[in-house]
Design a protein around this motif. Sequence first.
Motif, short mmCIF file in Angstrom:
data_model
loop_
_atom_site.label_atom_id
_atom_site.label_comp_id
_atom_site.label_asym_id
_atom_site.label_seq_id
_atom_site.Cartn_x
_atom_site.Cartn_y
_atom_site.Cartn_z
N ILE A 154 3.20 8.95 8.53
CA ILE A 154 3.44 8.92 7.10
C ILE A 154 4.94 8.69 6.91
O ILE A 154 5.76 9.51 7.33
N ASN A 193 1.38 4.30 5.34
CA ASN A 193 0.78 4.60 6.63
C ASN A 193 1.31 3.58 7.62
O ASN A 193 0.92 2.43 7.62
N ALA A 243 0.80 -1.22 0.00
CA ALA A 243 0.00 0.00 0.00
C ALA A 243 0.83 1.27 0.00
O ALA A 243 0.72 2.10 0.88
N GLY A 265 -6.85 2.75 4.95
CA GLY A 265 -5.48 2.69 5.46
C GLY A 265 -4.45 3.25 4.50
O GLY A 265 -3.30 3.38 4.85
N ARG A 286 1.05 2.81 11.03
CA ARG A 286 0.29 3.05 12.26
C ARG A 286 0.10 4.55 12.52
O ARG A 286 0.36 5.07 13.60
N GLY A 287 -0.34 5.22 11.49
CA GLY A 287 -0.67 6.64 11.67
C GLY A 287 0.44 7.58 11.27
O GLY A 287 0.20 8.77 11.15
N GLU A 300 -6.10 8.25 15.10
CA GLU A 300 -5.91 6.84 14.75
C GLU A 300 -7.20 6.07 14.90
O GLU A 300 -7.57 5.24 14.07
N THR A 319 -2.95 12.52 4.44
CA THR A 319 -3.93 11.99 5.37
C THR A 319 -4.06 10.50 5.13
O THR A 319 -3.55 9.98 4.13
N ILE A 320 -4.72 9.83 6.03
CA ILE A 320 -4.90 8.39 5.88
C ILE A 320 -6.38 8.14 5.64
O ILE A 320 -7.23 8.57 6.43
#
Lengths: 159, 713
Positions: free
Chosen positions: A60, A55, A39, B685, A57-58, B336, B680-681
């Motif tokens: 970048i 990503n 991804a 994901g 775990r939050g 999160e 942004t996510i």
Amino acid sequence: MDALMKDDDANRELLVFALGKEEYGIDILKVQEIRGYDAVTGIANAPNFIKGVINLRGNIVPIVDLRIKFSLGNVVYDQFTVVIIINVSQRTMGIVVDGVSDVMTLATDQLRAAPEFGSALDTAYILGLGTVEDRMIILVDIEKLMTSADMALVEAVAA
Amino acid sequence: MTIDMSQFIAVFFDEAAEHLASLEALLLKLNVANPDAEELNAIFRAAHSIKGGAATFGFSDLTEVTHILENLLDRIRKHETVLRPEMVDVFLRTGDVLQDMLAAHRGQGDADAEAIVQVTRELAQFSNEDNPASSNERISIEIAAGDEFDMAALLRELTSHGEIIDYEHGDNARPWRFRIDSTQMSASILDSISFLINPERISISEGEESDAGYGLFTPAEKSESTSADEAYGFFEQITKPEETTNDGYGFFEPLPVKKDALVEGEGFGFFVPAESLPIRETVVPQAEVAVTLVSELNRRSGDRVAADRAPAGDKSDTSIRVSVEKVDQLLNLVGELVITQSMLAQNALQLDPVLHEKLLSGVAQLERNTRELQESVMSIRMMPISFVFNRYPRLVRDLAGKLNKQVELRMIGENTELDKGFIEKLSDPMTHLVRNSLDHGLETPEVRLAKGKPAQGNLTLKAFHQGGNIVIEVSDDGAGLNRERILAKAKERGFNVSDSMPDSEVWMLIFEAGFSTAAEVTDVSGRGVGMDVVRKNIQSMGGRVEIQSMAGVGSTISVRLPLTLAILDGMSIAASDELYIIPLTFIIESLQPRVIDIKGMAGRGNVINVRGEYLPLIALYEIFNLPSKVNSFEEGIAIILEAEGQKIALFVDNLLGQHQVVVKNLETNYRRVPGVAGATIMGDGHVAFILDVAALVQMAQQISPPNLIPVAA
């Protein structure tokens, strides 16, 4: 080299990974984790070896494919592609390599200074060559490498 | 018992800073000719609280200055001294000096000793000259028989008020008697000694002197209570002597703020002023004071809470201090959680609603809760804009004096809340704007009168919500911007301008670096640095600046900011295989272009005719060098974007939807990418980039020269 020699009491623990036929070692304390390649969002107008960001775990986190950067190995992305997440100069980034082989300890007497040529990397980023049995491990100053202007990963240098 | 005092001292610094700020705000608001009693009390309380805290922590220099200030304020609020405009000036300067002293105690710089002496002298001068009763009065103090108390501290306190003439030692059976000659009112003496001794035991009277004013009521020793405050009968004075000096609840107000001092074991630290703190031998009477006061508080807090809050408008006593990092961490975690939640929700969509009914309702509930949690956490970071606005009354007052201008500052919507991050970054640009308006905008009284305007100019700061934005306006009714002068200056500096440019674009020129039309550079403004900084700062916050101006009528500069840094409303769009987010605030409209509306400009790219207006048409895939997936303009969508007064049409493949996205900084681990404001996510994901519209507009201008844009059809 000097920095490495100084704390020779504590032998360096290295994470060894492969790029093509060569084996490289980086300071294991710089390694955060190892994960699969997944991804990635491409960055516009970025050099081809910067694959994009993921990503984590939050966070970048940018991903650099060292195989493309140094024209080594087969550039394929599948479930076996390995990304090493490293922490250098308060940043987190990921490097794509051909594979991770093992973790080993190198004593100072197993280290030799790097010759002027002989690897895909500029010798400026090489701390030395380690010999373990008949394998040669190229010790990389990963921090210097990743923050260099070549990598275009860090603002100050890239600008 | 060793206690780490540093944390309490830090709290004291914070509180003192707050008290100073409110002191200044109140002073500036004060109507000198006819001061409001409640405001005077509030000013007094602020000074008093600083003094109390400073004394508790042994900052004797602070205590000294605030003590004089407090005494003077006390007399003013009791109408013993008439407030004069010069006094307000001195009070303000005292506030500055105190601030310097606080900073010095914090280890930031040094307090200007000369300034301290200066304000102290001026304050003392006011105290003396306005004290017609400086002839000494004989005051008798009697302390009821009972437990021992701290005699040393009491004597010291009394000596500070006057000369002790006579003294009779007491014990369990006999009362202690003091007679002193003092220039001060007995009430203030009572005030200060009731910190040392249970006030119920004290009786005080203005001895031999008889005052015509209330002589009639003087037979008992309680005469002074009537003099100090007519509203409370003398019996009140016996039980709650403090209250005679405040109007009822004032005294108790500081207690909750000092909670930690109370809990900490030293106990009632607040009620033990400087003079007595270092002497610990006689704890018993002090404890007594505290107990009565605390029980008093408990009793009172019930029926007084409402009254207490409303007039003071003081929220601080119900708040806790939390470091910003903790809040940010919480915000990140909630971010999160929002992402995880939308991931779950997306996966849950693929489930059979009949088989998984319970799971799905659980997911739905999770979504609701997450949303509420997110809003609550966001609101923690929100602060009223008054934190920015509050510094301007002082700045305007000082500047207006310096520039010989008369200004009335009005502030509207100070309670509008915005992100704390903005509050900090906003004060710089706002200060520039305010100074600019004062220096260049507003005319001198003579000029104004000559133009038929009132001599006093108006400067208005206004904050309000509009859509998902917060808008802050700085408007003045001054001369307005001078179009000719700006254009002339722009030509002189070699900018690409034409006389037919619309006003909105001419005004934007003043934001160019080094651009100043000021005839002379003053120490206030005119160097042409300010406005450039204003625009940079505002843009870095994801906002924009607009100017409206009319010659001779005035100008309004509006700053438009998103509500928060952390979350923005965005439109997700597709270009090639990628997904991007465009902040909604920049989007004016989107339309499906018709081929006949699109015209090529030789070698300059395309323009699109939108209802008679030609806008440069920029394809996102071209800017980002992505493979094109559409064959003609009719297959995609043109989004009309506006930034910095410029409009462009951005050509994208498709509109996907509207989202609230959590903004992540790309530069944490990477560098700045041209045309990208952040990342942004998304719910699945994946990372998506947020477009930097202002940068895109600039990129567009590099393709087509600016003077081609505004040509109307």
